[in-house]
Scaffold this motif. Structure first.
Motif, short mmCIF file in Angstrom:
data_model
loop_
_atom_site.label_atom_id
_atom_site.label_comp_id
_atom_site.label_asym_id
_atom_site.label_seq_id
_atom_site.Cartn_x
_atom_site.Cartn_y
_atom_site.Cartn_z
N GLY A 1 0.80 -1.21 0.00
CA GLY A 1 0.00 0.00 0.00
C GLY A 1 0.84 1.26 0.00
N PRO A 2 1.62 1.52 -1.05
CA PRO A 2 2.53 2.68 -1.10
C PRO A 2 1.79 3.98 -1.42
N VAL A 3 1.14 4.57 -0.43
CA VAL A 3 0.28 5.73 -0.67
C VAL A 3 1.06 6.91 -1.23
N ALA A 4 2.21 7.22 -0.64
CA ALA A 4 2.99 8.38 -1.07
C ALA A 4 3.49 8.22 -2.50
N ASP A 5 4.07 7.08 -2.81
CA ASP A 5 4.58 6.86 -4.16
C ASP A 5 3.44 6.78 -5.18
N LEU A 6 2.30 6.25 -4.78
CA LEU A 6 1.14 6.21 -5.65
C LEU A 6 0.67 7.62 -5.98
N ALA A 7 0.63 8.48 -4.97
CA ALA A 7 0.22 9.87 -5.19
C ALA A 7 1.22 10.60 -6.08
N TRP A 8 2.51 10.38 -5.84
CA TRP A 8 3.53 11.01 -6.68
C TRP A 8 3.40 10.55 -8.13
N SER A 9 3.17 9.27 -8.34
CA SER A 9 3.08 8.72 -9.70
C SER A 9 1.89 9.32 -10.45
N LEU A 10 0.74 9.36 -9.79
CA LEU A 10 -0.44 9.93 -10.43
C LEU A 10 -0.28 11.44 -10.64
N GLY A 11 0.39 12.09 -9.70
CA GLY A 11 0.65 13.52 -9.87
C GLY A 11 1.56 13.80 -11.05
N TRP A 12 2.64 13.02 -11.19
CA TRP A 12 3.54 13.16 -12.34
C TRP A 12 2.78 12.90 -13.63
N ALA A 13 1.93 11.87 -13.65
CA ALA A 13 1.16 11.56 -14.86
C ALA A 13 0.26 12.72 -15.24
N GLY A 14 -0.40 13.31 -14.26
CA GLY A 14 -1.28 14.44 -14.54
C GLY A 14 -0.54 15.65 -15.07
N VAL A 15 0.59 15.97 -14.47
CA VAL A 15 1.39 17.12 -14.92
C VAL A 15 1.93 16.90 -16.33
N ILE A 16 2.47 15.70 -16.58
CA ILE A 16 3.02 15.40 -17.91
C ILE A 16 1.95 15.49 -18.98
N MET A 17 0.76 14.92 -18.71
CA MET A 17 -0.30 14.94 -19.71
C MET A 17 -0.82 16.36 -19.93
N LEU A 18 -0.92 17.13 -18.86
CA LEU A 18 -1.41 18.50 -18.98
C LEU A 18 -0.45 19.36 -19.79
N VAL A 19 0.83 19.28 -19.46
CA VAL A 19 1.82 20.14 -20.13
C VAL A 19 2.07 19.69 -21.56
N PHE A 20 2.44 18.43 -21.73
CA PHE A 20 2.84 17.96 -23.06
C PHE A 20 1.63 17.72 -23.97
N GLY A 21 0.47 17.43 -23.37
CA GLY A 21 -0.74 17.33 -24.18
C GLY A 21 -1.09 18.68 -24.80
N ALA A 22 -0.98 19.74 -24.02
CA ALA A 22 -1.28 21.08 -24.53
C ALA A 22 -0.27 21.49 -25.61
N VAL A 23 1.02 21.22 -25.37
CA VAL A 23 2.04 21.56 -26.36
C VAL A 23 1.84 20.75 -27.64
N THR A 24 1.52 19.46 -27.49
CA THR A 24 1.31 18.61 -28.66
C THR A 24 0.16 19.11 -29.52
N MET A 25 -0.97 19.47 -28.90
CA MET A 25 -2.11 19.93 -29.68
C MET A 25 -1.85 21.29 -30.31
N ARG A 26 -1.06 22.13 -29.67
CA ARG A 26 -0.70 23.40 -30.27
C ARG A 26 0.15 23.17 -31.52
N LEU A 27 1.11 22.26 -31.42
CA LEU A 27 1.94 21.93 -32.58
C LEU A 27 1.12 21.27 -33.69
N TYR A 28 0.19 20.41 -33.29
CA TYR A 28 -0.66 19.71 -34.26
C TYR A 28 -1.53 20.69 -35.04
N ASN A 29 -2.09 21.67 -34.35
CA ASN A 29 -2.95 22.66 -35.01
C ASN A 29 -2.18 23.59 -35.94
#
Length: 285
Positions: A255-283
């Motif tokens: 039950g690694p609560v801290a590492d689980l939270a960090w992993s999901l947090g990193w995933a959210g930040v990466i998708m938010l930042v690079f998803g926005a940059v990717t769609m800007r480049l795509y458009n």
């Protein structure tokens, strides 16, 4: 022609008109199919990615033979030296090597995007009346199935050679689910490179330069406490380290609560930042 004209009346008028006028009347008067939803369009492009694998099955080499090779090589090469026996080492190694293998596979998303751009396929996608991010999301959804296949292959091999997760089936499923979520988010980095760079070789080269330090400078093979202090500072704050610790803990039933939270947090930040940059480049591509 009134706004209450029926479809039958429109067809009668079209039949009585010259060919060009007949076609125009049919196209203007008859109902058009509804615009596809964002989910429907994304799933369609995900199915397209699956069909490409069906026609070129060699693409599955990196999710079948490559993971098997990594598990066997690192277990029997380092197991005796690092843990005293391969049986002990596989319990520590398999969750880490699973993360490493799947995260490395994510870079092929950028290669596929770049290949379609070079062929002019994306020019046709942009003319379709669909949700704009659908082609990109479809690529990533299709790749999630490849990540799942790689996970199943590696866990099967691990179980054969002695891996016994104390977290049971639920722990293993939770660890794989977390890995798939993180990998989906991480793939947005490579879609960005696929849009930015000119050739698939350059996408592959840049991806290797980024992904190798991230995966090897982590806790995949050994504990960070065995490393020099300056290296521990990097390793302990790496997103891959948090992910490996979370997957390892889930499979061990800790039950690694801290590492689980960090992993999901990193995933959210990466998708938010690079998803926005990717769609800007795509458009703007």
């Amino acid at each position: 022609m009134s706004t209450t004209t029926t479809k039958t009346e429109l067809e009668d008028v079209a039949l009585a008109a010259p060919d060009a006028e007949r076609l125009s009347a049919l196209l203007v008067g008859l109902d058009r199919p509804p615009r596809p939803s964002a989910l429907s369009a994304s799933l369609t492009f995900g199915w397209r990615a699956m069909l490409k694998i069906k026609h070129v099955p060699e693409q599955l080499f990196d999710v079948t033979a490559f993971p098997i090779m990594l598990v066997l090589m690192y277990t029997y090469l380092f197991g005796g030296a690092l843990a005293g026996s391969t049986q002990e080492y596989i319990q520590f190694l398999l969750p880490g090597i699973l993360v490493m293998s799947v995260v490395m596979i994510t870079m092929y998303t950028g290669v596929a995007v770049n290949t379609d751009i070079a062929k002019g396929v994306f020019d046709r996608f942009r003319t379709l009346p669909i949700w704009r991010p659908a082609p990109m999301v479809g690529y990533l959804l299709g790749d999630v199935l490849r990540y799942l296949l790689a996970s199943v292959v590696m866990l099967t091999v691990g179980m054969i050679i002695g891996f016994r997760p104390e977290g049971g089936v639920l722990g293993v499923l939770a660890g794989v689910a977390l890995l798939l979520v993180f990998s989906f988010a991480f793939s947005w980095i490579w879609t960005m490179f696929g849009l930015m760079l000119r050739t698939e070789k350059s996408v592959m080269g840049v991806s290797m330069m980024v992904i190798f330090p991230l995966t090897f400078l982590s806790n995949v093979f050994v504990l960070p406490s065995t490393m020099p202090g300056w290296l521990q500072a990097f390793v302990n704050n790496s997103p891959i380290t948090h992910l490996v610790s979370a997957v390892r803990g889930l499979m061990a039933g800790d039950g690694p609560v801290a590492d689980l939270a960090w992993s999901l947090g990193w995933a959210g930040v990466i998708m938010l930042v690079f998803g926005a940059v990717t769609m800007r480049l795509y458009n703007r591509k």
